[in-house]
Write a protein that holds these residues in place. Structure first.
Motif, PDB file in Angstrom:
ATOM      1  N   GLU A 147       0.859  -1.526   0.037  1.00 46.83           N
ATOM      2  CA  GLU A 147      -0.233   0.105  -0.091  1.00 46.83           C
ATOM      3  C   GLU A 147       1.312   1.575  -0.088  1.00 46.83           C
ATOM      4  N   ILE A 148       0.405   2.478  -0.168  1.00 48.81           N
ATOM      5  CA  ILE A 148       1.230   3.172  -0.711  1.00 48.81           C
ATOM      6  C   ILE A 148       0.141   4.264  -0.435  1.00 48.81           C
ATOM      7  N   GLY A 149       0.058   5.724   0.713  1.00 46.17           N
ATOM      8  CA  GLY A 149      -0.920   6.113   0.858  1.00 46.17           C
ATOM      9  C   GLY A 149      -0.760   7.471   0.048  1.00 46.17           C
ATOM     10  N   ALA A 208       9.482  17.852  -0.542  1.00 47.93           N
ATOM     11  CA  ALA A 208       9.974  15.884  -1.086  1.00 47.93           C
ATOM     12  C   ALA A 208       7.950  16.098  -0.663  1.00 47.93           C
ATOM     13  N   SER A 209       7.557  15.248  -1.069  1.00 49.68           N
ATOM     14  CA  SER A 209       6.271  14.784  -0.794  1.00 49.68           C
ATOM     15  C   SER A 209       6.315  13.341  -0.161  1.00 49.68           C
ATOM     16  N   TYR A 210       5.840  12.842   1.169  1.00 48.45           N
ATOM     17  CA  TYR A 210       6.260  12.129   2.547  1.00 48.45           C
ATOM     18  C   TYR A 210       4.489  11.089   2.375  1.00 48.45           C
ATOM     19  N   HIS A 211       4.643   9.660   2.293  1.00 52.18           N
ATOM     20  CA  HIS A 211       4.210   9.504   1.712  1.00 52.18           C
ATOM     21  C   HIS A 211       3.643   8.068   2.767  1.00 52.18           C
ATOM     22  N   SER A 212       2.911   7.514   3.373  1.00 51.81           N
ATOM     23  CA  SER A 212       2.698   6.493   4.635  1.00 51.81           C
ATOM     24  C   SER A 212       2.779   4.660   2.977  1.00 51.81           C
ATOM     25  N   VAL A 213       3.383   4.267   3.996  1.00 56.76           N
ATOM     26  CA  VAL A 213       3.912   2.853   3.257  1.00 56.76           C
ATOM     27  C   VAL A 213       3.808   1.520   4.053  1.00 56.76           C
ATOM     28  N   VAL A 214       3.494   0.286   3.423  1.00 54.90           N
ATOM     29  CA  VAL A 214       3.094  -0.887   3.664  1.00 54.90           C
ATOM     30  C   VAL A 214       3.921  -1.312   3.145  1.00 54.90           C
ATOM     31  N   PHE A 215       4.944  -2.291   3.088  1.00 55.08           N
ATOM     32  CA  PHE A 215       5.635  -3.261   2.176  1.00 55.08           C
ATOM     33  C   PHE A 215       6.829  -4.610   2.820  1.00 55.08           C
TER      34      PHE A 215
END
Length: 182
Positions: free
Chosen positions: A50-52, A62-69
């Protein structure tokens, strides 16, 4: 393989590139080689689940993204039998590369035979059986001691033994199988 949640920073210079590709690359740059006492050594981030949506922070373009990896870890286990390559011979034993880490087979754990160190050749030689252990040899060993310290492999110590049936240099194992068949 473990699933992890975190935040990834995407620099403005990479906004044109595919987001998932940049996220995987950024996570690998940040985490590859990091050590966790419970999970082991992080070897690779290979998949984003997932990438928010990106968020901007004032003063940072910069952009900051919540990720599930998903990440692959290497964790040596006590009593695990593992194959490796002898990468260095010293007077006190042999260093063996086991995946992304190194372990040590102390001279007392190479064979049941008395071991001499040949400094000229850089090899360990068994006195009675004439078995030799050289740099580049492929070996099978058992993990007998593990000490994972800090978040670095520099202070990690893995003790190995080759003093049991089915362990040692691959040629020794094959020779023992041939003798057993006769």
């Amino acid at each position: 393989m473990t699933t992890i949640e975190d935040t990834v920073r995407i620099p403005p210079s990479r906004f044109e590139d595919p987001l998932e590709e940049v996220a995987i690359q950024t996570l690998n740059e940040a985490y590859n080689g990091s050590l966790d006492k419970n999970l082991g050594l992080l070897v690779n981030v290979n998949e984003i689940d997932e990438i928010g949506e990106g968020k901007l922070i004032m003063g940072d373009g910069a952009s900051y993204h919540s990720v599930v990896f998903k990440a692959i870890f290497f964790k040596p286990e006590q009593q695990e039998i593992i194959d490796g390559e002898v990468i260095e011979i010293a007077e006190f034993g042999a260093f063996v590369r086991i995946g992304p880490m190194d372990g040590l087979v102390h001279v007392s754990q190479v064979t049941d035979d008395y071991i001499n160190y040949d400094a000229k050749r850089g090899a360990l030689i068994a006195k009675e059986s004439n078995k030799t252990l050289d740099e580049g040899d492929l070996v099978r060993s058992r993990i007998v001691a593990i000490s994972l310290k800090d978040n670095s492999t520099k202070n990690t110590k893995i003790g190995l033994t080759m003093r049991q049936n089915g362990l040692g240099r691959f040629e020794w194992i094959e020779e023992a199988k041939r003798k057993a068949k006769k």
